[in-house]
Design a protein around this motif. Structure first.
Motif, short mmCIF file in Angstrom:
data_model
loop_
_atom_site.label_atom_id
_atom_site.label_comp_id
_atom_site.label_asym_id
_atom_site.label_seq_id
_atom_site.Cartn_x
_atom_site.Cartn_y
_atom_site.Cartn_z
N THR A 1 35.26 39.94 47.52
CA THR A 1 34.99 38.98 48.59
C THR A 1 33.70 39.37 49.29
N GLY A 2 33.05 38.40 49.91
CA GLY A 2 31.82 38.65 50.64
C GLY A 2 30.60 38.52 49.77
N PHE B 1 39.43 46.34 40.15
CA PHE B 1 40.17 47.25 41.02
C PHE B 1 40.40 46.59 42.37
N THR B 2 41.58 46.75 42.92
CA THR B 2 41.86 46.32 44.28
C THR B 2 42.37 47.48 45.10
N GLY B 3 41.82 47.65 46.29
CA GLY B 3 42.29 48.71 47.17
C GLY B 3 43.55 48.34 47.92
N TYR C 1 44.75 47.95 39.20
CA TYR C 1 43.89 47.25 38.23
C TYR C 1 44.61 46.03 37.67
N PHE C 2 43.86 44.90 37.60
CA PHE C 2 44.44 43.66 37.11
C PHE C 2 43.37 42.86 36.35
N ASN C 3 43.83 42.03 35.39
CA ASN C 3 42.95 41.08 34.70
C ASN C 3 42.79 39.85 35.57
N ILE C 4 41.60 39.66 36.15
CA ILE C 4 41.50 38.56 37.10
C ILE C 4 40.14 37.86 37.11
N ALA C 5 39.02 38.56 36.91
CA ALA C 5 37.70 37.96 37.08
C ALA C 5 37.25 37.25 35.80
N ALA C 6 36.18 36.42 35.94
CA ALA C 6 35.64 35.68 34.80
C ALA C 6 34.16 35.40 35.05
N ALA C 7 33.40 35.24 33.96
CA ALA C 7 31.97 34.96 34.06
C ALA C 7 31.50 34.32 32.77
N ASN C 8 30.33 33.69 32.82
CA ASN C 8 29.70 33.08 31.67
C ASN C 8 28.30 33.65 31.49
N ALA C 9 27.82 33.66 30.25
CA ALA C 9 26.44 34.06 29.94
C ALA C 9 25.93 33.20 28.80
N SER C 10 24.74 32.66 28.96
CA SER C 10 24.12 31.87 27.90
C SER C 10 22.63 32.15 27.90
N ASP D 1 28.17 40.55 49.26
CA ASP D 1 27.64 41.78 48.70
C ASP D 1 28.61 42.46 47.74
N ALA D 2 29.52 41.71 47.17
CA ALA D 2 30.48 42.25 46.22
C ALA D 2 29.85 42.35 44.83
N ASN D 3 30.54 43.07 43.92
CA ASN D 3 30.07 43.15 42.54
C ASN D 3 30.08 41.77 41.88
N PHE D 4 31.12 40.99 42.13
CA PHE D 4 31.24 39.65 41.59
C PHE D 4 31.26 38.67 42.77
N VAL D 5 30.34 37.72 42.76
CA VAL D 5 30.28 36.67 43.76
C VAL D 5 30.26 35.34 43.03
N THR D 6 31.26 34.52 43.27
CA THR D 6 31.38 33.25 42.57
C THR D 6 30.09 32.43 42.70
N GLY D 7 29.58 31.99 41.55
CA GLY D 7 28.36 31.19 41.53
C GLY D 7 27.09 31.99 41.43
N GLU D 8 27.15 33.33 41.62
CA GLU D 8 25.96 34.17 41.57
C GLU D 8 25.79 34.81 40.20
#
Length: 675
Positions: free
Chosen positions: A555-556, A500-502, A512-521, A558-565
Motif C-alpha cells: 500500500t502507498g 510478505f505481509t507483516g 507469505y501468500f500468492n497475491i500480486a500480479a503484473a504484466n510486461a510487454s 512508495d511500496a515495491n508494487f504500486v497498482t498501475g506503476e
C-alpha cells in the motif's frame, strides 16, 4: 608515497606479467586464438539450449542469442554479467563496485525468473535467485541466451529465459594462453588456460579425447574509500571422450571462490570498516549420450551444484558500530536427467525425458545488536520430478512446428503443468517468421516455504508463481548472410506473485501468500554486421513496458508494487552498440556503447526518514578495448599488449539507488600463447 595497496598491486602485476612474458617466450604463439587460421575445416554452428539437442540456429522458432567465449575474451570481458549486457531484452543491475550483488532482469520479469545453467546443471538458488557477481568467462566456449518461457524443458525458474554457460571442448594441438593486467582501483587480474585433444576431432565422428582447463584470479581495492576489497579465484576443467562413433561423454568441473568487503548499509551509507561476504561454489556435471538403435539416441545428465556462503561483521573500532552478526549457509542442488531422442520418422524429431532435482539448504545466523545474543538455525529439503515430451515436425518444406508439455511433481506444491507451442515459417531462405506461446513457473524460495522465527513464518502451501507468454518476430538476412536483422515482440502476464505481509491473518499464521500480479510487454530489435569489410558491428535495442496489475499487500505510493506503476529497476528503453575490428589484424580495436533509460527504484533511509520512490535518470557509458601484437604472426611465436577502458567519460550514475556504479576503469596488460 605509494599506499600499501598500490605497491601490492604493482608487485602482483609485475610478477604476473613476468610469468606471462616467460610463457610467451618459452611456449609462444599468437595473442588470441581468433588470430590464428584453424588447422581444420570450420564446423557449422549449432546450439542446444532451445531444444536440448544440437540444431543450427537458423532452424529455431525461439529467440536465442549466442555469445562466443573467444570474442568476449578478445574484448577483455572477464565476467558473464558484462557479456550479457549486449543481449536485447536483458538488463543487468549491480549494486556498486566489483563483487557487489548482480541481478538479471529478462524481458521485464523478476530477478529470479531466469534459469542459469553451467553445462546443463542448474546453479540458481532454490526459488530462482542467482548472483552473477563472480561468474567469469574463463574457459567458456559460448553462452546461449534463450528468451521466453522454457519450463517445458527446464522446469522451475525458466519463466522469462535461460542462460547456459557451455565450457570449451578441447581438440587438436595443445594450446596454452596466459595473460595479466592491472589498473585502476588497485585491480590486478591474471589467467592461464590450456586446451587440446588427441585422436582426431570428436565432432567429426572419430575416436577422440578432448580436454580444456583454466585458472584465474582477480584482486581489487574496490571503488569505495575503505573496506571494499574484492578477490575472486576461478577454475574450470572439462574432459570429453568419444571412444567410438556411437558414444560421447563429457565431465565438467567449475569452481569459484570469492570474498567481497563492503562498507555500506542498506541505504548505501558508508558505515562499516570490516564486514564482508564470502562465497564458494562448485559445479560438476557428467553428460553421456549413446546411439541405441537406428534413429534412437539416449542421453544422461548427472550434476551437482554446491554453494557455501557467509557474512561476517564483528564490532568496528570506536566509535562503532558495535553490532555483531555472522551467518553461514550451505545450499546444494543435485540433478539427474535421462532423455530419449528419436529421429526415425520423416522430417520429425521426438524427445521425451524425466528429471529429478533435489534441493537442500542449511544455514545458521548469530547476532548481537545490543539486545542480547541470538542464534537461529534453518534446515530444509525438497525435491521435484519432471516428466516432459516434445515433438518437432516439418509438414512442409518451409514450415516447422513444435509442441511440448511437462508435468512437474513437487514435494511441496504438488503438480504443475506447463506447455509450449511454436512455429517457424521460411518465407524465403533469408526471411524467417517466428511465433510461440506457452506458460512457465517458479517455485517458492526455501525461506518463503520453510521460515520459522519471530519475524517471519513460511507458508508450506504456497503455489508456484506463474506466467503466460506470447511472442512473434521476423529475421532477415542480407548481403549474402553478412547482415542479419531481427525484431521480436512479446507479452507476458505474471500471476500468483509471492508477497510478505507483516500482519498475518492470525497469530502464528504464515507471512507469505500468492497475491500480486503484473504484466510486461515489449519489442527487441537487433542488427548484426558480420565483418562487412574490416569492421563488424552489432546493435540491440529493447523497448519495455511493465505495469503492476495487483499490488497485493503493498500500500502507498512508495511500496515495491504500486497498482498501475512500473516494476522497479526495469528501464523503458535500452540500447547497446558494439563495434570491433578484424580479429586477424595486428592491431585490433573494439568499442561498446550502452544507453539505459530511466527506471523506477526505491531510495531507502534510516528510520524515521521514510523510503521514497524515485526515478533514476538515464545514463550512457562507453567502453573501449584494444590489443596490439608485438611478436608473431600465424603460427609463429607471439606476444601482445592489451588495453581496456570502462566508462571512458567517467559517467556518474547508479544502477541501484544509493549505490554509485564504478567510475572510469583503466586496465593494461600482456597476453601470450603457445601451441
Amino acid at each position: 608515497m605509494a599506499t600499501p595497496s598500490i605497491r601490492r598491486a604493482v608487485r602482483n602485476f609485475v610478477l604476473a606479467s613476468a610469468a606471462s612474458l616467460v610463457s610467451g617466450l618459452i611456449v609462444p604463439v599468437s595473442i588470441l586464438r581468433a588470430q590464428v587460421p584453424g588447422d581444420t575445416a570450420a564446423l557449422p554452428e549449432i546450439v542446444v539450449t532451445a531444444t536440448r539437442y544440437p540444431v543450427p540456429p537458423e532452424s529455431l522458432s525461439a529467440t536465442l542469442t549466442v555469445l562466443k567465449g573467444d570474442d568476449l575474451r578478445a574484448q577483455g570481458i572477464s565476467f558473464v554479467a558484462d557479456a550479457l549486457r549486449e543481449v536485447p531484452g536483458l538488463h543487468l543491475v549491480q549494486g556498486g563496485s566489483f563483487g557487489a550483488a548482480t541481478s538479471l532482469f529478462t524481458r521485464g520479469g523478476e530477478s529470479d525468473y531466469t534459469k542459469v545453467l553451467v553445462d546443463g546443471v542448474p546453479v540458481n538458488q532454490p526459488g530462482g535467485a542467482y548472483d552473477f557477481a563472480s561468474l567469469t568467462t574463463d574457459n567458456v566456449e559460448r553462452i546461449e541466451v534463450l528468451r521466453g518461457p522454457a519450463s517445458v524443458l527446464y522446469g522451475s525458474d525458466a519463466v522469462s529465459g535461460v542462460v547456459q554457460i557451455i565450457t570449451r571442448d578441447g581438440a587438436g594441438p595443445t594450446r596454452v594462453d596466459a595473460d595479466a593486467e592491472a589498473g585502476t582501483f588497485g585491480t590486478v587480474r591474471w589467467s592461464a588456460a590450456a586446451h587440446g585433444g588427441t585422436g582426431g576431432s570428436a565432432d567429426a565422428g572419430g575416436a577422440a579425447l578432448g580436454w580444456s582447463g583454466s585458472l584465474s584470479r582477480l584482486t581489487t581495492d574496490g571503488a569505495y574509500a575503505f573496506n571494499n576489497a574484492y578477490r575472486n579465484t576461478a577454475a574450470s576443467v572439462r574432459l570429453r571422450a568419444r571412444p567410438d562413433a556411437e558414444t560421447d561423454a563429457a565431465l565438467t568441473f567449475r569452481f569459484t571462490d570469492g570474498r567481497f568487503a563492503f562498507p555500506t548499509d542498506f541505504t548505501g551509507a558508508l558505515t562499516d570498516r570490516n564486514q564482508f561476504n564470502t562465497d564458494r561454489t562448485t559445479t560438476v556435471s557428467l553428460e553421456v549420450s549413446r546411439r541405441l538403435a537406428r534413429g534412437l539416441e539416449g542421453q544422461l545428465l548427472v550434476g551437482r551444484n554446491a554453494e557455501r556462503s557467509g557474512f561476517d561483521n564483528t564490532p568496528d573500532p570506536p566509535p562503532g558500530p558495535a553490532d555483531v552478526e555472522t551467518s553461514r549457509a550451505r545450499v546444494r542442488r543435485e540433478t539427474a536427467e535421462a532423455r530419449a531422442l528419436y529421429t526415425g520418422l520423416p522430417r520429425t524429431t521426438l524427445m521425451a525425458g524425466v528429471a529429478l532435482d533435489h534441493q537442500h539448504e542449511h544455514s545458521t545466523d548469530e547476532s548481537d545488536f545490543g539486545f542480547g545474543a541470538t542464534a537461529d538455525t534453518f534446515a530444509a529439503a525438497r525435491h521435484d520430478w519432471g516428466f516432459y515430451a516434445q515433438a518437432s515436425a516439418e509438414p512442409g518444406r518451409r514450415v516447422r512446428l513444435s509442441a511440448g508439455g511437462r508435468l512437474d511433481r513437487n514435494s511441496r506444491f504438488g503438480d504443475f503443468w506447463t506447455w509450449r507451442t511454436s512455429a517457424l515459417v521460411l518465407l524465403t531462405p533469408a526471411t524467417r517468421l517466428r511465433a510461440s506461446a506457452g506458460n512457465a513457473f517458479k517455485e517458492p524460495s526455501f525461506f518463503e516455504n520453510f521460515a520459522t522465527g519471530p519475524f517471519a513464518t513460511g507458508n508450506p502451501n504456497l503455489a508456484p508463481e506463474r506466467t503466460q507468454s506470447f511472442e512473434g518476430g521476423i529475421e532477415q538476412d542480407a548481403l549474402h548472410g553478412h547482415v542479419t536483422l531481427s525484431i521480436t515482440g512479446f507479452a507476458q502476464r505474471f500471476r500468483d506473485l509471492i508477497q510478505f505481509t507483516g500482519a498475518p491473518p492470525a497469530p502464528g499464521a504464515p507471512n507469505y501468500f500468492n497475491i500480486a500480479a503484473a504484466n510486461a510487454s515489449g519489442i527487441e530489435a537487433s542488427v548484426d554486421l558480420k565483418r562487412l569489410g574490416p569492421v563488424g558491428l552489432t546493435a540491440g535495442y529493447t523497448w519495455l513496458h511493465t505495469r503492476v496489475t495487483d499490488a497485493g499487500f503493498d500500500t502507498g505510493p512508495d511500496a515495491n508494487f504500486v497498482t498501475g506503476e512500473r516494476l522497479l529497476r526495469r528501464p523503458g528503453h535500452a540500447l547497446t552498440l558494439r563495434a570491433y575490428s578484424d580479429p586477424r589484424a595486428r592491431a585490433q580495436l573494439g568499442a561498446e556503447l550502452e544507453v539505459v533509460g530511466a527506471r523506477d527504484d526505491l531510495r531507502f533511509a534510516q528510520f524515521p526518514t521514510p523510503t521514497t520512490r524515485i526515478e533514476l535518470p538515464a545514463y550512457a557509458t562507453l567502453d573501449l578495448s584494444g590489443h596490439v601484437r608485438l611478436l608473431g604472426a600465424g603460427r609463429a611465436p607471439g606476444l601482445g599488449v592489451t588495453l581496456r577502458v570502462e566508462n571512458v567519460f567517467d559517467k556518474d550514475y547508479e544502477q541501484v539507488a544509493g549505490f554509485p556504479a564504478r567510475g572510469r576503469t583503466l586496465l593494461v596488460g600482456l597476453a601470450s600463447s603457445y601451441r
